[in-house]
Motif scaffolding. Structure first.
Motif, PDB file in Angstrom:
ATOM      1  N   GLN A  33     -30.434  99.957  63.177  1.00  0.00           N
ATOM      2  CA  GLN A  33     -29.092 100.272  63.641  1.00  0.00           C
ATOM      3  C   GLN A  33     -28.264  98.995  63.577  1.00  0.00           C
ATOM      4  O   GLN A  33     -28.736  97.918  63.905  1.00  0.00           O
ATOM      5  N   GLY A  34     -27.045  99.096  63.156  1.00  0.00           N
ATOM      6  CA  GLY A  34     -26.199  97.925  62.992  1.00  0.00           C
ATOM      7  C   GLY A  34     -26.021  97.570  61.531  1.00  0.00           C
ATOM      8  O   GLY A  34     -25.436  96.551  61.197  1.00  0.00           O
ATOM      9  N   PHE A  35     -26.515  98.400  60.621  1.00  0.00           N
ATOM     10  CA  PHE A  35     -26.392  98.185  59.176  1.00  0.00           C
ATOM     11  C   PHE A  35     -25.026  98.705  58.743  1.00  0.00           C
ATOM     12  O   PHE A  35     -24.766  99.893  58.807  1.00  0.00           O
ATOM     13  N   PHE A  36     -24.126  97.810  58.351  1.00  0.00           N
ATOM     14  CA  PHE A  36     -22.759  98.185  58.007  1.00  0.00           C
ATOM     15  C   PHE A  36     -22.385  97.697  56.628  1.00  0.00           C
ATOM     16  O   PHE A  36     -22.817  96.630  56.190  1.00  0.00           O
ATOM     17  N   ALA A  37     -21.527  98.447  55.980  1.00  0.00           N
ATOM     18  CA  ALA A  37     -20.950  98.023  54.704  1.00  0.00           C
ATOM     19  C   ALA A  37     -19.752  97.124  54.991  1.00  0.00           C
ATOM     20  O   ALA A  37     -19.136  97.228  56.052  1.00  0.00           O
ATOM     21  N   PRO A  38     -19.397  96.254  54.053  1.00  0.00           N
ATOM     22  CA  PRO A  38     -18.206  95.418  54.261  1.00  0.00           C
ATOM     23  C   PRO A  38     -16.929  96.261  54.196  1.00  0.00           C
ATOM     24  O   PRO A  38     -16.933  97.375  53.696  1.00  0.00           O
ATOM     25  N   TYR A  39     -15.845  95.684  54.688  1.00  0.00           N
ATOM     26  CA  TYR A  39     -14.548  96.350  54.618  1.00  0.00           C
ATOM     27  C   TYR A  39     -14.019  96.265  53.184  1.00  0.00           C
ATOM     28  O   TYR A  39     -14.067  95.201  52.558  1.00  0.00           O
ATOM     29  N   ARG A  40     -13.510  97.365  52.698  1.00  0.00           N
ATOM     30  CA  ARG A  40     -12.879  97.382  51.375  1.00  0.00           C
ATOM     31  C   ARG A  40     -11.467  96.825  51.490  1.00  0.00           C
ATOM     32  O   ARG A  40     -10.820  96.939  52.518  1.00  0.00           O
ATOM     33  N   GLY A  41     -10.996  96.230  50.393  1.00  0.00           N
ATOM     34  CA  GLY A  41      -9.627  95.731  50.348  1.00  0.00           C
ATOM     35  C   GLY A  41      -9.415  94.446  51.128  1.00  0.00           C
ATOM     36  O   GLY A  41      -8.281  94.041  51.356  1.00  0.00           O
ATOM     37  N   GLN A  42     -10.488  93.801  51.543  1.00  0.00           N
ATOM     38  CA  GLN A  42     -10.416  92.529  52.275  1.00  0.00           C
ATOM     39  C   GLN A  42     -11.189  91.482  51.483  1.00  0.00           C
ATOM     40  O   GLN A  42     -12.065  91.809  50.693  1.00  0.00           O
ATOM     41  N   LYS A  43     -10.862  90.203  51.720  1.00  0.00           N
ATOM     42  CA  LYS A  43     -11.646  89.145  51.077  1.00  0.00           C
ATOM     43  C   LYS A  43     -13.107  89.339  51.438  1.00  0.00           C
ATOM     44  O   LYS A  43     -13.424  89.730  52.564  1.00  0.00           O
ATOM     45  N   TYR A  44     -14.007  89.071  50.485  1.00  0.00           N
ATOM     46  CA  TYR A  44     -15.420  89.276  50.746  1.00  0.00           C
ATOM     47  C   TYR A  44     -16.274  88.092  50.299  1.00  0.00           C
ATOM     48  O   TYR A  44     -17.118  87.617  51.035  1.00  0.00           O
ATOM     49  N   HIS A  45     -16.086  87.621  49.081  1.00  0.00           N
ATOM     50  CA  HIS A  45     -16.974  86.609  48.509  1.00  0.00           C
ATOM     51  C   HIS A  45     -16.764  85.256  49.178  1.00  0.00           C
ATOM     52  O   HIS A  45     -15.646  84.868  49.507  1.00  0.00           O
ATOM     53  N   PHE A  62     -15.706  89.464  59.414  1.00  0.00           N
ATOM     54  CA  PHE A  62     -16.893  90.315  59.275  1.00  0.00           C
ATOM     55  C   PHE A  62     -17.398  90.277  57.835  1.00  0.00           C
ATOM     56  O   PHE A  62     -18.592  90.121  57.584  1.00  0.00           O
ATOM     57  N   ASN A  63     -16.500  90.402  56.863  1.00  0.00           N
ATOM     58  CA  ASN A  63     -16.892  90.373  55.454  1.00  0.00           C
ATOM     59  C   ASN A  63     -17.508  89.032  55.063  1.00  0.00           C
ATOM     60  O   ASN A  63     -18.462  88.989  54.285  1.00  0.00           O
ATOM     61  N   MET A  64     -16.971  87.938  55.613  1.00  0.00           N
ATOM     62  CA  MET A  64     -17.539  86.621  55.311  1.00  0.00           C
ATOM     63  C   MET A  64     -18.981  86.539  55.807  1.00  0.00           C
ATOM     64  O   MET A  64     -19.875  86.093  55.086  1.00  0.00           O
ATOM     65  N   LYS A  65     -19.239  87.009  57.035  1.00  0.00           N
ATOM     66  CA  LYS A  65     -20.598  86.983  57.592  1.00  0.00           C
ATOM     67  C   LYS A  65     -21.519  87.928  56.808  1.00  0.00           C
ATOM     68  O   LYS A  65     -22.686  87.610  56.559  1.00  0.00           O
ATOM     69  N   HIS A  66     -21.006  89.075  56.399  1.00  0.00           N
ATOM     70  CA  HIS A  66     -21.773  90.030  55.590  1.00  0.00           C
ATOM     71  C   HIS A  66     -22.158  89.377  54.260  1.00  0.00           C
ATOM     72  O   HIS A  66     -23.301  89.492  53.801  1.00  0.00           O
ATOM     73  N   SER A  67     -21.227  88.668  53.654  1.00  0.00           N
ATOM     74  CA  SER A  67     -21.483  88.000  52.377  1.00  0.00           C
ATOM     75  C   SER A  67     -22.531  86.900  52.532  1.00  0.00           C
ATOM     76  O   SER A  67     -23.387  86.715  51.656  1.00  0.00           O
ATOM     77  N   GLN A  68     -22.480  86.167  53.651  1.00  0.00           N
ATOM     78  CA  GLN A  68     -23.493  85.138  53.894  1.00  0.00           C
ATOM     79  C   GLN A  68     -24.881  85.754  53.983  1.00  0.00           C
ATOM     80  O   GLN A  68     -25.848  85.218  53.425  1.00  0.00           O
ATOM     81  N   ALA A  69     -25.009  86.867  54.678  1.00  0.00           N
ATOM     82  CA  ALA A  69     -26.308  87.550  54.797  1.00  0.00           C
ATOM     83  C   ALA A  69     -26.773  88.035  53.430  1.00  0.00           C
ATOM     84  O   ALA A  69     -27.953  87.922  53.084  1.00  0.00           O
ATOM     85  N   ARG A  70     -25.851  88.574  52.633  1.00  0.00           N
ATOM     86  CA  ARG A  70     -26.208  89.047  51.296  1.00  0.00           C
ATOM     87  C   ARG A  70     -26.691  87.888  50.413  1.00  0.00           C
ATOM     88  O   ARG A  70     -27.616  88.056  49.619  1.00  0.00           O
ATOM     89  N   ASN A  71     -26.100  86.713  50.579  1.00  0.00           N
ATOM     90  CA  ASN A  71     -26.546  85.543  49.816  1.00  0.00           C
ATOM     91  C   ASN A  71     -27.984  85.172  50.142  1.00  0.00           C
ATOM     92  O   ASN A  71     -28.745  84.769  49.264  1.00  0.00           O
TER      93      ASN A  71
END
Length: 168
Positions: A33-45, A62-71
């Motif tokens: 639980q807590g698995f989320f997709a990044p926000y669309r239309g916002q900076k991500y990389h 949120f997208n920046m932290k999501h991108s760090q985890a994906r890295n």
């Protein structure tokens, strides 16, 4: 930097949501639980963020932290492929054998990560990604509740970061 679930047998070009749906229907797999997709239309990389171009909204943060985890996840795959040459090239083994090879390499990778104090192939400093304890997701469905929960989490993360960042 260890693998917690391996589902070998899908083509690399398969859509993530299709592979996830397949994994959810198999026994033994659940998404924390807590698995989320990044926000669309916002900076991500991460390349879009730097000391002079910080996140300006909760969604960007949120997208920046999501991108760090994906890295970190991408790095784990990079280390796996660097460690096992058999995973780098084209394979002519039957599909079932290929799946077993991938699973064996992941298991050995995890064993090495747990046992070796210093992993010679690891050029990445230790990174601690905290998991979320609690209930698990066993099926995929569209829900406004998930969106509201993600929005609330993003806002809380943003507020906490802003307090620390502006306190300097």
């Amino acid at each position: 930097m260890q693998f917690i679930y391996v589902l070998a047998g899908w083509e690399g070009s398969a859509v993530d949501s299709r592979v996830l749906r397949d994994a959810l229907f198999r026994n033994g797999f659940s998404v924390p639980q807590g698995f989320f997709a990044p926000y669309r239309g916002q900076k991500y990389h991460l390349s879009e963020f730097n000391p002079h171009n910080q996140p300006s909204t909760a969604q960007e943060f949120f997208n920046m932290k999501h991108s760090q985890a994906r890295n970190v996840i991408e790095s784990a795959f990079g280390i796996l492929k660097a460690r096992w040459e058999i995973l780098r090239g084209r394979s002519f083994y039957p599909i079932k054998t290929q799946g077993r090879i991938i699973t064996a390499c992941c298991l050995l990778h995890n064993h090495i990560r747990r046992v070796m104090v210093v992993d010679p192939i690891d050029e990445i400093e230790d990174q601690n990604i905290l998991g979320v304890d609690g209930e698990t997701i066993h099926h995929i469905e569209t829900s406004d509740a998930w969106g509201r929960w993600r929005d609330q989490l993003a806002q809380e993360m943003w507020n906490q970061w802003r307090r620390r960042h502006h306190a300097r």
